[in-house]
Design a protein around this motif. Sequence first.
Motif, PDB file in Angstrom:
ATOM      1  N   TYR A  61    -126.763  -2.807  13.077  1.00 42.34           N
ATOM      2  CA  TYR A  61    -127.834  -3.570  13.705  1.00 42.34           C
ATOM      3  C   TYR A  61    -127.493  -5.054  13.845  1.00 42.34           C
ATOM      4  N   ILE A  62    -126.980  -5.671  12.796  1.00 42.72           N
ATOM      5  CA  ILE A  62    -126.688  -7.101  12.877  1.00 42.72           C
ATOM      6  C   ILE A  62    -125.643  -7.382  13.948  1.00 42.72           C
ATOM      7  N   GLU A  63    -124.635  -6.520  14.043  1.00 37.79           N
ATOM      8  CA  GLU A  63    -123.615  -6.713  15.075  1.00 37.79           C
ATOM      9  C   GLU A  63    -124.204  -6.538  16.471  1.00 37.79           C
ATOM     10  N   ILE A  64    -125.045  -5.530  16.624  1.00 34.09           N
ATOM     11  CA  ILE A  64    -125.631  -5.249  17.933  1.00 34.09           C
ATOM     12  C   ILE A  64    -126.596  -6.344  18.364  1.00 34.09           C
ATOM     13  N   VAL A  65    -127.339  -6.896  17.411  1.00 34.57           N
ATOM     14  CA  VAL A  65    -128.420  -7.816  17.755  1.00 34.57           C
ATOM     15  C   VAL A  65    -127.949  -9.261  17.954  1.00 34.57           C
ATOM     16  N   LYS A  66    -126.711  -9.559  17.623  1.00 32.31           N
ATOM     17  CA  LYS A  66    -126.223 -10.939  17.744  1.00 32.31           C
ATOM     18  C   LYS A  66    -126.437 -11.508  19.139  1.00 32.31           C
ATOM     19  N   GLU A 146    -122.495   6.320  17.920  1.00 30.60           N
ATOM     20  CA  GLU A 146    -121.334   7.171  18.202  1.00 30.60           C
ATOM     21  C   GLU A 146    -120.381   6.488  19.181  1.00 30.60           C
ATOM     22  N   VAL A 147    -120.935   5.943  20.267  1.00 31.73           N
ATOM     23  CA  VAL A 147    -120.112   5.263  21.254  1.00 31.73           C
ATOM     24  C   VAL A 147    -119.491   4.008  20.660  1.00 31.73           C
ATOM     25  N   LEU A 148    -120.279   3.251  19.931  1.00 36.71           N
ATOM     26  CA  LEU A 148    -119.784   2.021  19.310  1.00 36.71           C
ATOM     27  C   LEU A 148    -118.650   2.325  18.341  1.00 36.71           C
ATOM     28  N   ALA A 149    -118.794   3.371  17.537  1.00 34.67           N
ATOM     29  CA  ALA A 149    -117.754   3.753  16.580  1.00 34.67           C
ATOM     30  C   ALA A 149    -116.466   4.147  17.305  1.00 34.67           C
ATOM     31  N   SER A 150    -116.607   4.848  18.426  1.00 30.73           N
ATOM     32  CA  SER A 150    -115.430   5.262  19.197  1.00 30.73           C
ATOM     33  C   SER A 150    -114.698   4.050  19.772  1.00 30.73           C
ATOM     34  N   VAL A 151    -115.455   3.075  20.239  1.00 26.58           N
ATOM     35  CA  VAL A 151    -114.860   1.851  20.774  1.00 26.58           C
ATOM     36  C   VAL A 151    -114.145   1.087  19.667  1.00 26.58           C
ATOM     37  N   ARG A 152    -114.792   0.951  18.526  1.00 29.54           N
ATOM     38  CA  ARG A 152    -114.177   0.247  17.402  1.00 29.54           C
ATOM     39  C   ARG A 152    -112.884   0.933  16.974  1.00 29.54           C
ATOM     40  N   GLN A 153    -112.921   2.269  16.906  1.00 29.83           N
ATOM     41  CA  GLN A 153    -111.753   3.025  16.487  1.00 29.83           C
ATOM     42  C   GLN A 153    -110.598   2.843  17.471  1.00 29.83           C
ATOM     43  N   LYS A 154    -110.910   2.889  18.761  1.00 32.05           N
ATOM     44  CA  LYS A 154    -109.886   2.718  19.786  1.00 32.05           C
ATOM     45  C   LYS A 154    -109.262   1.332  19.713  1.00 32.05           C
ATOM     46  N   LYS A 155    -110.086   0.315  19.540  1.00 32.57           N
ATOM     47  CA  LYS A 155    -109.565  -1.050  19.434  1.00 32.57           C
ATOM     48  C   LYS A 155    -108.699  -1.203  18.194  1.00 32.57           C
ATOM     49  N   SER A 156    -109.141  -0.619  17.085  1.00 30.69           N
ATOM     50  CA  SER A 156    -108.386  -0.712  15.843  1.00 30.69           C
ATOM     51  C   SER A 156    -107.028  -0.030  15.963  1.00 30.69           C
ATOM     52  N   LYS A 157    -107.012   1.187  16.532  1.00 30.13           N
ATOM     53  CA  LYS A 157    -105.756   1.917  16.702  1.00 30.13           C
ATOM     54  C   LYS A 157    -104.802   1.187  17.641  1.00 30.13           C
ATOM     55  N   SER A 158    -105.370   0.484  18.602  1.00 32.49           N
ATOM     56  CA  SER A 158    -104.555  -0.264  19.559  1.00 32.49           C
ATOM     57  C   SER A 158    -104.209  -1.656  19.039  1.00 32.49           C
ATOM     58  N   LYS A 159    -104.641  -1.951  17.809  1.00 32.75           N
ATOM     59  CA  LYS A 159    -104.393  -3.250  17.172  1.00 32.75           C
ATOM     60  C   LYS A 159    -104.921  -4.407  18.012  1.00 32.75           C
ATOM     61  N   LYS A 160    -106.109  -4.167  18.537  1.00 32.62           N
ATOM     62  CA  LYS A 160    -106.785  -5.188  19.324  1.00 32.62           C
ATOM     63  C   LYS A 160    -107.959  -5.763  18.537  1.00 32.62           C
ATOM     64  N   SER A 161    -108.275  -7.003  18.812  1.00 31.08           N
ATOM     65  CA  SER A 161    -109.449  -7.615  18.207  1.00 31.08           C
ATOM     66  C   SER A 161    -110.708  -6.901  18.688  1.00 31.08           C
TER      67      SER A 161
END
Length: 204
Positions: A61-66, A146-161
Motif C-alpha cells: 500500500y505505501i508503495e502504491i499510494v506514494k 499479482e501484477v505488481l509482484a510479477s513486474v518487481r520480479q522481472k525487474k529484479s531478474k533483469s538487474k534493473k532498478s
Amino acid sequence: SHVSEKVGLNLDGPHYFSDFTIHKGNSNSMTGFKAEQFDAVVCNSTLEHDKFFWKTFTDNYIEIVKNRVYQGTEEEKASAFYTLYKSLLTIIKLSAPFTPYVAEELYQNYFRKYENKESIHLESWPTSIEIMQSKEDDIVWNKLIEVLASVRQKKSKSKKSLKVEIILTIPKEDQEILYQVMKDLRAVTNSIEIREGKFNIEFI
C-alpha cells in the motif's frame, strides 16, 4: 517517518482504492474483539497482524499510494492521508501490548494532537472502520498485487532498478479487473504505457 509526518493532515474519508487497504485491515482478526478475549486470540492473531503490516501495508500500500500523496488530486490526497492515518493508528494500537514504548513514542509524535487520549495505552482497542465494501474488492486487490509482484520480479531478474520506466503489457481480462486502479498500477510500476496482450515488460 517521512510518511508518518503526512498523516492527519486531511481526514475527510477514503477513496475507492484506499478502501482496499482498510478492508484488509478490517479483516485482521485482532480488531474488534473484546479485551477479555485477548489471551485467547493473541497467539493466533499476532502473525496475522505482522503479515498485514509487512506484506499488505508496508510492501504494497505505501508503495502504491506514494503517487497519490505527492502528485494526486485533492481527493486522492485526502484519501491517502485518511487511510495512512487510520491504518497507522490501528497498527500501533495493536502493537502497543507488545512494544509499549515504541507505540507510545509514535503516538505522542504523530497522533496525540489529533486524538482525545493522553497516551496510546488509554486508547480503546481498535474496531473495524466502516467503509463501502464490494465482493470484488479482494479480486481487484489480489490481481493488482499479482501484477505488481510479477513486474518487481522481472525487474529484479533483469538487474534493473524498480524505478526504471517500462512498457507493460497485461491481458485484457486483467485490465478489465483493474480498470479502476490503472492509474495506480501505472505509477507504482513506472509504466509509461500499459498495453493489452500476453504479460510482458519492455524496458525503456
